[in-house]
Design a protein around this motif. Structure first.
Motif: not given
Lengths: 324, 324
Positions: A90-97, A217-226, A320-324
């Motif tokens: 659906i999301d046409n995603s090429d990369v996950r985690r 997190l999709d807004i506040t985190s980094t490409d790398e961590k996501l 609730s506090k996770r950062k990744y």
């Protein structure tokens, strides 16, 4: 490092969790090379194994049997995996985690059937549990999840939606399966009805909080961590809680329009993320997540004391506090 | 007219069949307009309802309960429908049985999730049956079908395959679900073990015969009767029994090559079909189908006398001679 912190919460149940992990690997070991490779790719991409750990912990409130727990946990994690494979289509995603997705390495058709295959594997795993209520609950849960997936397409790239639409969507997308993980764990160990209800609600509230944090997190985190570009939700046409707060802001609308049209430049993506981060929307969303988390904690507080109860509370706090 | 002939075979069980038909319609009645429309499109495209009728007939050899029969029959027909929706994605089909497909009216994503939704509906329907063996058998059946679907992709457009590959494919594609329809019908009505086994094998052999005839009709029938272009199997890259007999014939190979490459002209499609029809391959395939049919009949002959036995024999005969 944060992954380690989560794993330390799991210490008390590490042995059972690694038993389940092995069962998971075995269950997708197919004679078809494509199925085997695709499933292993998914398994190794990991994830937090929240569903299995919820099943384990909930089962502690009844007559714990690793055999039953494992069948239910494997089944739920497989259903989760299957839905991820279909989501990537659906999301046409090429990369996950950080890992290549099934649809990227092969194609959409293979991804569709790999998902179907893993779904069926999930049914085989839980099929051995001889408690009718378990099968009924699982079927109803899957039905709602599928409904949610179609609704998610219907709402894609639509700006005329409100908070209720969002909450309904994440309920189906995440909270229901976590709620059912707790309920099925409790049912499979013949826990008392009242306890089953509390665990079910805990899973639901924790799931809502979890998904809101995920969307933040999709807004506040980094490409790398996501393991994928920050802002992917918007790029895929999904409005989430933080963005719902500012979707009508004239300064934000040009970004939103380009993101939905697929014409957002890399430079503007960075600017868009900065804009959302300083808008106050993230904090508002975090508040809503905390409200759900409080509700989750309330359900757990009235459960019998013990290692399982302590772990559920720790996990709720961690989520609730996770950062990744 | 031939459709009428088949329906007349069903006369004795028409009331139960129309009850099941209503349950089928109700079960896909969703609040989401896309799901409802897509499911109804599928339901109305009809089909022969062979799975429900096999469930009804097999249940006659135990303690018949329309309630149980209906749940099993609805579940199996829904699984069949779901697999058709996903097949249309694979085969890129815009038309099925003369009706627009889900993927054509909407798109591949909607088709994928409509399939998932209908699968889940199937589980909800059968979830109410409190016989563990029923759930296990259904899960195993679905697993094999999914495996078959991935193998079908792996074999698409491959000419290095033999009869065993083909038989294995149609087993998973068709025979298994018909076999399980009979077995589940018998199990759900607590029929004797020996009878369950006979019905299961009947379903399997009848299913093999049925699919071979289906593959023959793709060559010998008209676009009109098929509701899709004759020769679609080849156009979609699938070698079937008749074409396996001539795939190495130098006069046939240019057609095969163009069909697999997607460059076959309309004129050459007509020539190709004429070539296969006069090659003797169709008759050879018909022989194989008849062999399976004889095996199916042998299983039924030792079953207790009655309306159900007579109907099974009539249906087997009908399936082998059908022209649509």
């Amino acid at each position: 490092m944060e992954k380690l912190k989560l794993m330390s919460l799991y210490t008390a149940f590490r042995k059972d969790l690694s038993f389940i992990e092995k069962e998971l690997e075995q269950s997708v070991d197919s004679s078809s090379p494509v199925i085997r490779q695709a499933s292993l790719l998914l398994l190794r991409a990991g994830g937090k194994r929240i569903r299995p750990i919820f099943v384990i912990l909930s089962s502690q409130f009844g007559e714990y049997s690793l055999d039953n727990v494992s069948k239910v946990a494997v089944s739920l994690e497989l259903i989760h995996m299957a839905s991820l494979v279909h989501d990537d289509v659906i999301d046409n995603s090429d990369v996950r985690r950080g890992f290549e997705t099934v649809k990227a390495r092969w194609n959409n058709r293979i991804a569709m059937y790999t998902g179907d295959y893993i779904f069926s594997r999930a049914l085989v795993s839980i099929g051995e549990i001889e408690i009718p209520a378990v099968h009924q609950l699982l079927a109803e849960t899957m039905l709602e999840i599928c409904k949610g997936e179609i609704i998610q397409i219907e709402y894609q790239k639509r700006v005329d939606q409100n908070f209720r639409d969002y909450l309904r969507r994440i309920k189906r997308k995440t909270a229901l399966l976590l709620s059912s993980s707790c309920e099925l764990g409790a049912l499979a160990s013949n826990a008392e009805t009242e306890i089953v209800g509390k665990l079910k609600r805990f899973g639901y509230f924790a799931g809502m909080a979890f998904q809101i944090v995920d969307d933040i997190l999709d807004i506040t985190s980094t490409d790398e961590k996501l393991g994928k570009p920050a802002g992917s939700d918007l790029l895929n046409g999904h409005l989430t809680l933080p963005t719902l707060y500012i979707k009508d802001d004239p300064d934000f609308q040009p970004y939103l329009k380009s993101a939905f049209e697929g014409s957002l430049t890399e430079e503007d993506r960075v600017k868009m993320l900065a804009f959302i981060r300083q808008s106050g929307a993230v904090e508002k969303a975090q508040c809503v997540s905390n409200l759900y988390l409080n509700k989750a904690v309330l359900e757990v507080e009235s459960l019998p004391e013990g290692e399982a109860k302590r772990s559920l509370l720790q996990i709720a706090e961690f989520l609730s506090k996770r950062k990744y």
